[in-house]
Write a protein that holds these residues in place. Structure first.
Motif, PDB file in Angstrom:
ATOM      1  N   ASN A   1      -6.840   1.098  43.196  1.00 51.82           N
ATOM      2  CA  ASN A   1      -6.546   0.700  44.579  1.00 51.82           C
ATOM      3  C   ASN A   1      -6.162   1.918  45.412  1.00 51.82           C
ATOM      4  OD1 ASN A   1      -3.882   0.390  46.238  1.00 51.82           O
ATOM      5  ND2 ASN A   1      -4.885  -1.584  46.560  1.00 51.82           N
ATOM      6  N   ASN A   2      -5.280   2.753  44.876  1.00 52.44           N
ATOM      7  CA  ASN A   2      -4.817   3.940  45.600  1.00 52.44           C
ATOM      8  C   ASN A   2      -5.944   4.950  45.818  1.00 52.44           C
ATOM      9  OD1 ASN A   2      -1.407   4.824  45.542  1.00 52.44           O
ATOM     10  ND2 ASN A   2      -2.165   2.752  45.306  1.00 52.44           N
ATOM     11  N   LEU A   3      -6.776   5.158  44.804  1.00 46.46           N
ATOM     12  CA  LEU A   3      -7.874   6.118  44.944  1.00 46.46           C
ATOM     13  C   LEU A   3      -8.852   5.676  46.023  1.00 46.46           C
ATOM     14  CD1 LEU A   3      -8.610   6.975  41.190  1.00 46.46           C
ATOM     15  CD2 LEU A   3      -7.574   8.461  42.914  1.00 46.46           C
ATOM     16  N   LEU A   4      -9.187   4.408  46.046  1.00 49.03           N
ATOM     17  CA  LEU A   4     -10.137   3.908  47.040  1.00 49.03           C
ATOM     18  C   LEU A   4      -9.543   3.959  48.444  1.00 49.03           C
ATOM     19  CD1 LEU A   4     -11.556   0.866  45.031  1.00 49.03           C
ATOM     20  CD2 LEU A   4     -12.776   2.976  45.602  1.00 49.03           C
ATOM     21  N   LEU A   5      -8.284   3.545  48.571  1.00 52.24           N
ATOM     22  CA  LEU A   5      -7.644   3.581  49.890  1.00 52.24           C
ATOM     23  C   LEU A   5      -7.493   5.016  50.390  1.00 52.24           C
ATOM     24  CD1 LEU A   5      -4.880   0.852  49.417  1.00 52.24           C
ATOM     25  CD2 LEU A   5      -6.788   0.745  51.022  1.00 52.24           C
ATOM     26  N   SER A   6      -7.128   5.919  49.507  1.00 50.21           N
ATOM     27  CA  SER A   6      -6.950   7.317  49.908  1.00 50.21           C
ATOM     28  C   SER A   6      -8.279   7.945  50.304  1.00 50.21           C
ATOM     29  CB  SER A   6      -6.311   8.113  48.766  1.00 50.21           C
ATOM     30  OG  SER A   6      -5.050   7.570  48.419  1.00 50.21           O
ATOM     31  N   THR A   7      -9.335   7.633  49.554  1.00 49.36           N
ATOM     32  CA  THR A   7     -10.651   8.173  49.893  1.00 49.36           C
ATOM     33  C   THR A   7     -11.135   7.613  51.225  1.00 49.36           C
ATOM     34  OG1 THR A   7     -11.163   8.299  47.525  1.00 49.36           O
ATOM     35  CG2 THR A   7     -13.001   8.488  49.059  1.00 49.36           C
ATOM     36  N   ALA A   8     -10.896   6.325  51.450  1.00 49.41           N
ATOM     37  CA  ALA A   8     -11.279   5.726  52.729  1.00 49.41           C
ATOM     38  C   ALA A   8     -10.536   6.384  53.881  1.00 49.41           C
ATOM     39  CB  ALA A   8     -10.997   4.224  52.699  1.00 49.41           C
ATOM     40  N   THR A   9      -9.241   6.643  53.680  1.00 47.11           N
ATOM     41  CA  THR A   9      -8.457   7.318  54.713  1.00 47.11           C
ATOM     42  C   THR A   9      -9.017   8.704  54.991  1.00 47.11           C
ATOM     43  OG1 THR A   9      -6.479   6.115  53.975  1.00 47.11           O
ATOM     44  CG2 THR A   9      -6.137   8.046  55.372  1.00 47.11           C
TER      45      THR A   9
ATOM     46  N   ALA B   1     -14.805  -0.129  50.586  1.00 42.62           N
ATOM     47  CA  ALA B   1     -14.117  -1.407  50.752  1.00 42.62           C
ATOM     48  C   ALA B   1     -14.610  -2.439  49.741  1.00 42.62           C
ATOM     49  CB  ALA B   1     -14.307  -1.920  52.174  1.00 42.62           C
ATOM     50  N   ILE B   2     -15.877  -2.373  49.356  1.00 44.42           N
ATOM     51  CA  ILE B   2     -16.435  -3.384  48.454  1.00 44.42           C
ATOM     52  C   ILE B   2     -15.755  -3.363  47.082  1.00 44.42           C
ATOM     53  CG2 ILE B   2     -18.525  -4.077  47.207  1.00 44.42           C
ATOM     54  CD1 ILE B   2     -20.097  -3.244  49.737  1.00 44.42           C
TER      55      ILE B   2
END
Length: 664
Positions: A354-362, A398-399
């Motif tokens: 969750n953190n890796l995806l959110l951080s990459t999106a940011t 996001a997917i």
């Protein structure tokens, strides 16, 4: 006189913030209790002083005191009272005063509700808040003074930007600032922990409520802003990846990651350094948003200021805060060792993903937002990074994030059973596939991303409900036992389920409205009918009307079907004189199934008017989902385990119980 009082209490607030930011730090280093206790008293005084200044500026607006330059530039005697009050923060100087008020409020809240915090940690947290307050109060007093006098005073004011004369914009900034500034508390906790060299589960329990509150306020603030853009700007969209929109979305993503990583620190004593770094990044992104809005580097409907001196001040403050905190992190973080180990397939592993995806999106949004600015600064070239880039980079991240949201709560701590989780989620997968198959059967040319979006909606919605049902053992025993388990379940668990359902509803609204929207753009004459989205829209003409401080052309549409009574829509094209500006007021009929959206434009000189008509399926669920997410955050925050005073009460009750047993 009111301006002089406001100026005086602002100076008092600055002096108090300076001593709040220095003396308790020295006291914590020396173990001096009186100096540490001074932090709370200073936080109370600073909050009272900034509140007094804010009240003084509000009085100036309400009484239309045009001898105050800020009031003369942003208000008018004919403005409705709501917009006189919202005009206080509808400008650069007033918005910064609101920011400082929120900052002082959160320091006051820590001083009031943080009685169970260790004295040294509390003193350091309040000191960091005080130092942040020094920066913003200096910025206000030296570059953006809201109490500057105007002599001679004009007979009337220039008026507030008409785009801001709207109920949505009256409430959007306070909620957004509560989120922005709420992250300052998590930042202060992070810096205090770095100074002490200690991060443990107790620290995470203290940080989570503040993070949750900031996240909730940011959620509702962003939702109000997108709703305002949807009905006020008249272009029919709700999000355009505007740089200032991104400036609010990036801290929200970072706060979401921080909220989840803090859980790992609390439960497993792991991800300490990463959680500290996230707290620093989240608040740094809030400061970056302040710089973008007020530096003049962006042209946006959201931007307030274009004074280079102000931009330089904020940039220097940003460099000091972000650079100093990252330097301290680089020095102190290696000294803090992590805690328990865990397998990749586990609750911790899901939260790390969750953190890796959110951080990459940011990071991708940050790159797209800042790239045009840096390119312009270094080469003078002008480029625009628009929705295609953000959709191409954000959606693929996001997917898997949404897929993982249904998996994570089912996994056990330390080591999970992926096959068992898949077995328990097979009903969610089946319903998602059935929904996708049904949509494709009804409309074989449906875009693949629309099918993916609807499948994700069903997957997350049903998966969240299944996890909640499993917790209370629904249908695996008597209803009375399930009811008893539901009441005993922590509110934070209920809140997580509600928040995840809210995300699913947002996915539904975004997917359906973007995929199946139908529209008509053209010129219509009175009596003409067009069919849009199964509704017949009859244009009954347009007439001139007078508002309290504007003139308008109001169109009339009758939208009807053969099976239900028609509804009238009254869009307007408004023309303000103080200040001179034209705005578009869309007429919207919101429904759970779809929104009917009409806009009337300029006359063509031949009896017709330019019009826009939209049929937007399920778009209201975007804001319903955001509100459900906000409710989920509030429900989690109401959990007694996350209230700051709960540990102390628990200790007092335990002590009282021990005393009664001793007497017995």
């Amino acid at each position: 006189m009111v301006a002089e009082i406001g100026q005086f209490v602002l100076i008092l607030a600055l002096v108090t913030a300076f001593f709040q930011g220095t003396l308790p730090l020295v006291g914590a280093a020396r173990g001096n209790q009186p100096m540490m206790r001074f932090a709370s008293n200073a936080a109370f005084v600073q909050f009272a002083a900034v509140t007094g200044a804010f009240i003084c500026l509000t009085v100036g607006y309400v009484t239309s005191d045009f001898s105050i330059l800020n009031v003369a530039n942003n208000s008018h005697s004919l403005k409705p009272m709501l917009y006189k009050i919202s005009g206080v923060w509808g400008n650069h100087e007033g918005s910064l005063l609101l920011w400082s008020l929120m900052l002082a409020f959160f320091g006051f809240a820590v001083a009031l509700f943080g009685r169970n915090l260790p004295d040294s940690l509390k003193a350091r947290v309040l000191s960091i808040q005080g130092l942040i307050g020094v920066g913003f109060l200096m910025f206000i007093l030296f570059t953006s003074n809201p109490f500057e006098r105007l002599d001679p005073a004009p007979l009337d004011g220039s008026g507030l930007n008409p785009l801001l004369q709207d109920p949505g914009l009256a409430f959007h900034p306070p909620f957004l600032y509560l989120g922005y500034v709420g992250l300052s508390i998590t930042f202060s906790f992070a810096i205090a922990a770095l100074i002490e060299g200690k991060v443990d589960p107790a620290w995470a329990r203290w940080v989570r409520p503040w993070t949750l509150a900031a996240w909730g306020f940011l959620t509702i603030g962003i939702a109000l802003g997108s709703w305002w853009a949807y009905y006020e700007l008249g272009w029919g969209g709700w999000w355009f990846w505007d740089p200032v929109e991104n400036a609010s979305f990036m801290p929200w993503l970072a706060a979401t990651a921080l909220l989840h990583s803090a859980i790992v620190v609390e439960k497993r004593d792991a991800l300490k350094n990463w959680t500290i770094l996230l707290a620093i990044i989240a608040f740094s992104l809030s400061l970056l948003g302040t710089f973008l809005v007020r530096s003049g580097v962006l042209n946006s409907v959201h931007a307030f200021a274009s004074d280079p001196a102000r931009g330089v001040f904020i940039l220097m403050f940003l460099i000091v805060v972000v650079g100093g905190s990252l330097l301290l992190y680089g020095i102190r973080a290696p000294m803090m060792k992590g805690g328990g180990l865990f397998a990749p397939i586990s609750r911790e592993g899901a939260l790390v993903l969750n953190n890796l995806l959110l951080s990459t999106a940011t990071a991708t949004i940050l790159l797209g937002t800042l790239y045009p600015i840096f390119l312009d600064a270094f080469t003078g070239d002008k480029v625009s990074v628009g929705p295609p880039y953000f959709e191409a980079t954000f959606l693929p991240l996001a997917i898997p994030l949404i897929i993982a949201m249904a998996f994570g709560p089912f996994l056990a701590w330390k080591r999970g059973d992926l096959a068992g989780v898949l077995s328990r989620l097979k009903f969610a997968l089946l319903l998602a596939l059935l929904l996708v198959g049904f949509i494709w059967w009804q409309q074989t040319d449906t875009p693949i991303m629309a099918l993916v979006g609807m499948g994700l909606f069903a997957w997350l919605l049903v998966g969240s409900l299944l996890e909640w049902a499993e917790r209370i053992k629904l249908f695996r025993g008597s209803l009375s036992s399930s009811w008893r388990r539901m009441k005993q379940l922590p509110r934070s668990a209920h809140g997580m389920t509600v928040a995840h359902i809210g995300v699913a509803l947002v996915v539904l609204g975004v997917t359906a409205s973007e995929t199946w929207q139908t529209e008509h753009l053209g010129v219509m004459r009175p009596g003409e009918i067009v069919s849009v989205g199964g509704y017949d829209f009859r244009f009954d003409g347009a007439e001139a009307v007078a508002g309290p401080n504007y003139e308008a052309v109001r169109g009339t549409f009758l939208a009807s079907t053969g099976t239900e009574k028609g509804v009238y829509l009254y869009p307007e094209q408004r023309r303000y004189t103080d200040p001179p500006m034209e705005t578009t007021e869309a007429a919207i009929r919101p429904m759970l199934s779809a929104d009917l959206y009409a806009v009337v434009g300029e006359a063509d000189g031949k009896g017709g008017h330019a019009v826009r008509i939209y049929h937007k399926p399920f778009i209201s669920w975007i804001w319903i989902g955001a509100f459900v997410m906000f409710l989920g955050g509030g429900l989690s925050l109401s959990d007694r385990r996350l209230r700051m005073g709960a540990p102390r009460r628990a200790r007092q009750q335990a002590a009282a119980s021990d005393l009664s047993r001793a007497k017995g």
